[in-house]
Motif scaffolding. Structure first.
Motif, PDB file in Angstrom:
ATOM      1  N   VAL A  85     -40.156 -32.510 -38.300  1.00 48.04           N
ATOM      2  CA  VAL A  85     -38.886 -31.891 -37.967  1.00 48.04           C
ATOM      3  C   VAL A  85     -37.765 -32.571 -38.739  1.00 48.04           C
ATOM      4  CG1 VAL A  85     -38.675 -33.407 -35.938  1.00 48.04           C
ATOM      5  CG2 VAL A  85     -37.297 -31.322 -36.061  1.00 48.04           C
ATOM      6  N   ASP A  86     -36.837 -31.778 -39.207  1.00 50.53           N
ATOM      7  CA  ASP A  86     -35.649 -32.282 -39.886  1.00 50.53           C
ATOM      8  C   ASP A  86     -34.426 -31.909 -39.065  1.00 50.53           C
ATOM      9  OD1 ASP A  86     -37.275 -33.144 -41.953  1.00 50.53           O
ATOM     10  OD2 ASP A  86     -36.960 -31.325 -43.159  1.00 50.53           O
ATOM     11  N   VAL A  87     -33.532 -32.853 -38.897  1.00 45.26           N
ATOM     12  CA  VAL A  87     -32.249 -32.601 -38.234  1.00 45.26           C
ATOM     13  C   VAL A  87     -31.208 -32.348 -39.314  1.00 45.26           C
ATOM     14  CG1 VAL A  87     -30.476 -33.508 -36.708  1.00 45.26           C
ATOM     15  CG2 VAL A  87     -32.899 -34.040 -36.272  1.00 45.26           C
ATOM     16  N   ILE A  88     -30.668 -31.150 -39.315  1.00 44.28           N
ATOM     17  CA  ILE A  88     -29.709 -30.747 -40.343  1.00 44.28           C
ATOM     18  C   ILE A  88     -28.297 -31.009 -39.830  1.00 44.28           C
ATOM     19  CG2 ILE A  88     -28.854 -28.840 -41.741  1.00 44.28           C
ATOM     20  CD1 ILE A  88     -31.588 -27.563 -41.525  1.00 44.28           C
ATOM     21  N   MET A 146     -26.600 -28.863 -32.526  1.00 43.56           N
ATOM     22  CA  MET A 146     -27.633 -29.551 -33.290  1.00 43.56           C
ATOM     23  C   MET A 146     -28.582 -28.519 -33.897  1.00 43.56           C
ATOM     24  SD  MET A 146     -30.432 -32.374 -32.009  1.00 43.56           S
ATOM     25  CE  MET A 146     -29.135 -33.546 -31.559  1.00 43.56           C
ATOM     26  N   ILE A 147     -28.952 -28.745 -35.136  1.00 44.57           N
ATOM     27  CA  ILE A 147     -29.860 -27.849 -35.839  1.00 44.57           C
ATOM     28  C   ILE A 147     -31.126 -28.637 -36.177  1.00 44.57           C
ATOM     29  CG2 ILE A 147     -30.193 -26.354 -37.824  1.00 44.57           C
ATOM     30  CD1 ILE A 147     -27.186 -26.072 -38.045  1.00 44.57           C
ATOM     31  N   ARG A 148     -32.252 -28.146 -35.693  1.00 41.37           N
ATOM     32  CA  ARG A 148     -33.539 -28.759 -36.005  1.00 41.37           C
ATOM     33  C   ARG A 148     -34.373 -27.763 -36.797  1.00 41.37           C
ATOM     34  NH1 ARG A 148     -33.397 -30.447 -30.360  1.00 41.37           N
ATOM     35  NH2 ARG A 148     -33.013 -32.692 -30.189  1.00 41.37           N
ATOM     36  N   ALA A 149     -35.016 -28.241 -37.843  1.00 42.94           N
ATOM     37  CA  ALA A 149     -35.874 -27.398 -38.680  1.00 42.94           C
ATOM     38  C   ALA A 149     -37.293 -27.945 -38.610  1.00 42.94           C
ATOM     39  CB  ALA A 149     -35.379 -27.382 -40.118  1.00 42.94           C
ATOM     40  N   TYR A 150     -38.226 -27.127 -38.103  1.00 47.41           N
ATOM     41  CA  TYR A 150     -39.612 -27.539 -37.924  1.00 47.41           C
ATOM     42  C   TYR A 150     -40.470 -26.970 -39.053  1.00 47.41           C
ATOM     43  CZ  TYR A 150     -38.208 -28.853 -33.202  1.00 47.41           C
ATOM     44  OH  TYR A 150     -37.588 -29.432 -32.108  1.00 47.41           O
ATOM     45  N   ARG A 151     -41.302 -27.819 -39.620  1.00 52.63           N
ATOM     46  CA  ARG A 151     -42.164 -27.427 -40.722  1.00 52.63           C
ATOM     47  C   ARG A 151     -43.554 -27.028 -40.210  1.00 52.63           C
ATOM     48  NH1 ARG A 151     -39.876 -29.223 -45.551  1.00 52.63           N
ATOM     49  NH2 ARG A 151     -38.112 -30.649 -45.262  1.00 52.63           N
ATOM     50  N   CYS A 152     -44.367 -26.547 -41.133  1.00 54.06           N
ATOM     51  CA  CYS A 152     -45.715 -26.115 -40.779  1.00 54.06           C
ATOM     52  C   CYS A 152     -46.557 -27.266 -40.242  1.00 54.06           C
ATOM     53  CB  CYS A 152     -46.412 -25.491 -41.986  1.00 54.06           C
ATOM     54  SG  CYS A 152     -45.571 -24.062 -42.694  1.00 54.06           S
ATOM     55  N   ASP A 153     -46.354 -28.466 -40.794  1.00 52.75           N
ATOM     56  CA  ASP A 153     -47.178 -29.607 -40.397  1.00 52.75           C
ATOM     57  C   ASP A 153     -46.670 -30.297 -39.138  1.00 52.75           C
ATOM     58  OD1 ASP A 153     -44.859 -30.598 -41.415  1.00 52.75           O
ATOM     59  OD2 ASP A 153     -45.793 -31.905 -42.923  1.00 52.75           O
ATOM     60  N   GLY A 154     -45.626 -29.750 -38.505  1.00 54.15           N
ATOM     61  CA  GLY A 154     -45.113 -30.321 -37.274  1.00 54.15           C
ATOM     62  C   GLY A 154     -43.962 -31.280 -37.444  1.00 54.15           C
ATOM     63  N   LEU A 206     -31.414 -23.965 -32.900  1.00 47.60           N
ATOM     64  CA  LEU A 206     -30.010 -24.333 -32.732  1.00 47.60           C
ATOM     65  C   LEU A 206     -29.766 -24.608 -31.249  1.00 47.60           C
ATOM     66  CD1 LEU A 206     -30.069 -22.471 -35.405  1.00 47.60           C
ATOM     67  CD2 LEU A 206     -27.613 -22.247 -35.018  1.00 47.60           C
ATOM     68  N   LEU A 207     -29.450 -25.858 -30.941  1.00 47.75           N
ATOM     69  CA  LEU A 207     -29.190 -26.277 -29.570  1.00 47.75           C
ATOM     70  C   LEU A 207     -27.718 -26.634 -29.426  1.00 47.75           C
ATOM     71  CD1 LEU A 207     -30.018 -27.108 -26.715  1.00 47.75           C
ATOM     72  CD2 LEU A 207     -30.687 -29.351 -27.641  1.00 47.75           C
ATOM     73  N   ASN A 208     -27.016 -25.881 -28.589  1.00 45.31           N
ATOM     74  CA  ASN A 208     -25.580 -26.083 -28.367  1.00 45.31           C
ATOM     75  C   ASN A 208     -24.812 -26.183 -29.690  1.00 45.31           C
ATOM     76  OD1 ASN A 208     -25.729 -26.179 -25.472  1.00 45.31           O
ATOM     77  ND2 ASN A 208     -26.504 -28.277 -25.631  1.00 45.31           N
ATOM     78  N   PRO A 209     -24.963 -25.215 -30.570  1.00 45.93           N
ATOM     79  CA  PRO A 209     -24.272 -25.317 -31.861  1.00 45.93           C
ATOM     80  C   PRO A 209     -22.771 -25.080 -31.724  1.00 45.93           C
ATOM     81  CG  PRO A 209     -25.342 -23.188 -31.664  1.00 45.93           C
ATOM     82  CD  PRO A 209     -25.731 -23.964 -30.439  1.00 45.93           C
ATOM     83  N   LYS A 213     -19.036 -24.258 -33.909  1.00 48.54           N
ATOM     84  CA  LYS A 213     -18.674 -23.260 -34.916  1.00 48.54           C
ATOM     85  C   LYS A 213     -19.138 -23.679 -36.318  1.00 48.54           C
ATOM     86  CE  LYS A 213     -16.607 -20.470 -32.058  1.00 48.54           C
ATOM     87  NZ  LYS A 213     -17.156 -19.107 -31.790  1.00 48.54           N
ATOM     88  N   THR A 214     -18.978 -24.956 -36.625  1.00 43.26           N
ATOM     89  CA  THR A 214     -19.391 -25.434 -37.949  1.00 43.26           C
ATOM     90  C   THR A 214     -20.891 -25.280 -38.140  1.00 43.26           C
ATOM     91  OG1 THR A 214     -17.566 -27.031 -37.927  1.00 43.26           O
ATOM     92  CG2 THR A 214     -19.347 -27.401 -39.505  1.00 43.26           C
ATOM     93  N   GLU A 215     -21.678 -25.647 -37.127  1.00 43.42           N
ATOM     94  CA  GLU A 215     -23.127 -25.529 -37.228  1.00 43.42           C
ATOM     95  C   GLU A 215     -23.562 -24.061 -37.274  1.00 43.42           C
ATOM     96  OE1 GLU A 215     -24.428 -29.651 -34.907  1.00 43.42           O
ATOM     97  OE2 GLU A 215     -24.251 -27.759 -33.802  1.00 43.42           O
ATOM     98  N   GLU A 216     -22.865 -23.194 -36.571  1.00 42.36           N
ATOM     99  CA  GLU A 216     -23.204 -21.776 -36.620  1.00 42.36           C
ATOM    100  C   GLU A 216     -22.996 -21.219 -38.023  1.00 42.36           C
ATOM    101  OE1 GLU A 216     -20.919 -19.787 -33.685  1.00 42.36           O
ATOM    102  OE2 GLU A 216     -22.100 -20.525 -31.989  1.00 42.36           O
ATOM    103  N   ARG A 217     -21.864 -21.544 -38.641  1.00 47.29           N
ATOM    104  CA  ARG A 217     -21.602 -21.053 -40.001  1.00 47.29           C
ATOM    105  C   ARG A 217     -22.607 -21.629 -40.998  1.00 47.29           C
ATOM    106  NH1 ARG A 217     -16.117 -21.793 -38.274  1.00 47.29           N
ATOM    107  NH2 ARG A 217     -16.140 -23.880 -39.227  1.00 47.29           N
TER     108      ARG A 217
END
Length: 325
Positions: free
Chosen positions: A11-14, A1-9, A32-35, A37-41
């Motif tokens: 979060v987006d799940v990619i 799982m890929i999470r992207a956190y912004r300045c304002d707090g 990156l939590l337990n990514p 191979k696809t998520e790593e690339r």
């Protein structure tokens, strides 16, 4: 799982199926939590930098855990997780500081990450630089480590009360009471030992991070780095103190087990000494010799019983007088 956190707090799940072509500029933290191979690339493409694999995180060489290249500062630390369980573990987590963004790669869920993410969601972490955000994250990790040590200290105090104070209140204990406490001591030792290993890893990471250019370029990050380094040093000393207390509890429990075993052996020894004189009297008058004057006594039987009782009572009173009972 890929999470992207912004300045304002926020979060987006990619997701790989619906991935953006590039990351927004206000994203400061990519987790990156337990990514797979696809998520790593996908993450490497979005971040334009190589990411350590799971096997890379297990490497114990300092040159593989702490290094700098053209893409950023790469660091790997061992963090305590599952501290509330009976089997605490160390999880290797990668911290990457590249540009104005931090990236974390992990295959476990230390509680500190959840606490920090919750603080971000409540806008309790106000920062616009990746270096400052990284130091805030490390500060949360150190705070969680301090909480784990407090838990270990509280459990050890409760164990001390069970072993020493309860002994004064109750003369008898359940069978195998102290043996069960040895199992508890072993679990506490494991927890503190894992915590000390984590603190050593964090100390190396913070020392390395203090010399990194992104941290030296920010006064806030530099100040936070000094605070975190001081906290890690203080916690290391406190962990050593708790470890010495655990060693004392182990020695004390083993000593009490020996005392209880010796008390049992003493009871059998005193019982054998107390019954030895009556046995001697009974053995003498149990012999079947033809010439034994006492066999013709009218009061021979009660006199023999009297001697046996007296010969048993006298050693017993002597032992009580000496304080051996």
């Amino acid at each position: 799982m890929i999470r992207a956190y912004r300045c304002d707090g926020t979060v987006d799940v990619i997701l790989p199926s619906d991935a953006p072509t590039r990351l927004a500029d206000d994203i400061l933290w990519v987790d990156l939590l337990n990514p797979d191979k696809t998520e790593e690339r996908l993450a490497e493409t979005l971040l334009a930098m190589p990411l350590p694999t799971r096997d890379d995180l297990k490497d114990i060489e300092p040159s593989s855990r702490l290094y700098t290249d053209d893409h950023g500062v790469y660091m790997t630390a061992s963090l305590i997780c599952k501290a509330e369980s009976n089997v605490p573990e160390l999880a290797d987590v990668a911290f990457i500081l590249g540009g104005n963004r931090i990236v974390t790669v992990r295959y476990a869920e230390p509680k500190s990450f959840g606490l920090f993410a919750a603080a971000l969601a409540r806008n309790q972490v106000n920062c616009s630089k990746g270096s400052v955000l990284l130091m805030r994250l490390l500060e949360t990790v150190v705070d969680r480590t301090a909480e784990v040590l407090e838990i270990a200290g509280a459990r050890l105090d409760a164990l001390s009360s069970d072993v020493f104070i309860e002994r004064k209140l109750h003369k008898s204990r359940p069978p195998h009471f102290l043996e069960d406490k040895l199992v508890d001591i072993a679990s506490y030792h494991r927890l503190v030992s894992k915590t000390r290993d984590s603190l050593v890893s964090l100390s190396r990471l913070v020392s390395f991070l203090a010399s990194a250019d992104p941290v030296k370029a920010s006064e806030d990050a530099k100040e936070l780095c000094m605070v975190v380094a001081h906290d890690v040093h203080s916690l290391s000393e406190h962990a050593g103190f708790i470890s010495s207390n655990i060693s004392f509890m182990l020695d004390a429990s083993l000593g009490l087990i020996n005392v209880e075993q010796n008390a049992i052996i003493k009871i059998f020894s005193i019982a054998s000494v107390v019954f030895l004189p009556p046995t001697l009297v009974a053995s003498i008058y149990g012999m079947n010799f033809h010439v034994m004057p006492e066999l013709n006594w009218h009061f021979g039987y009660p006199v023999a019983l009297f001697f046996m009782v007296v010969s048993a009572v006298v050693p017993f009173l002597f032992f009580r007088w000496k304080g051996w009972l």
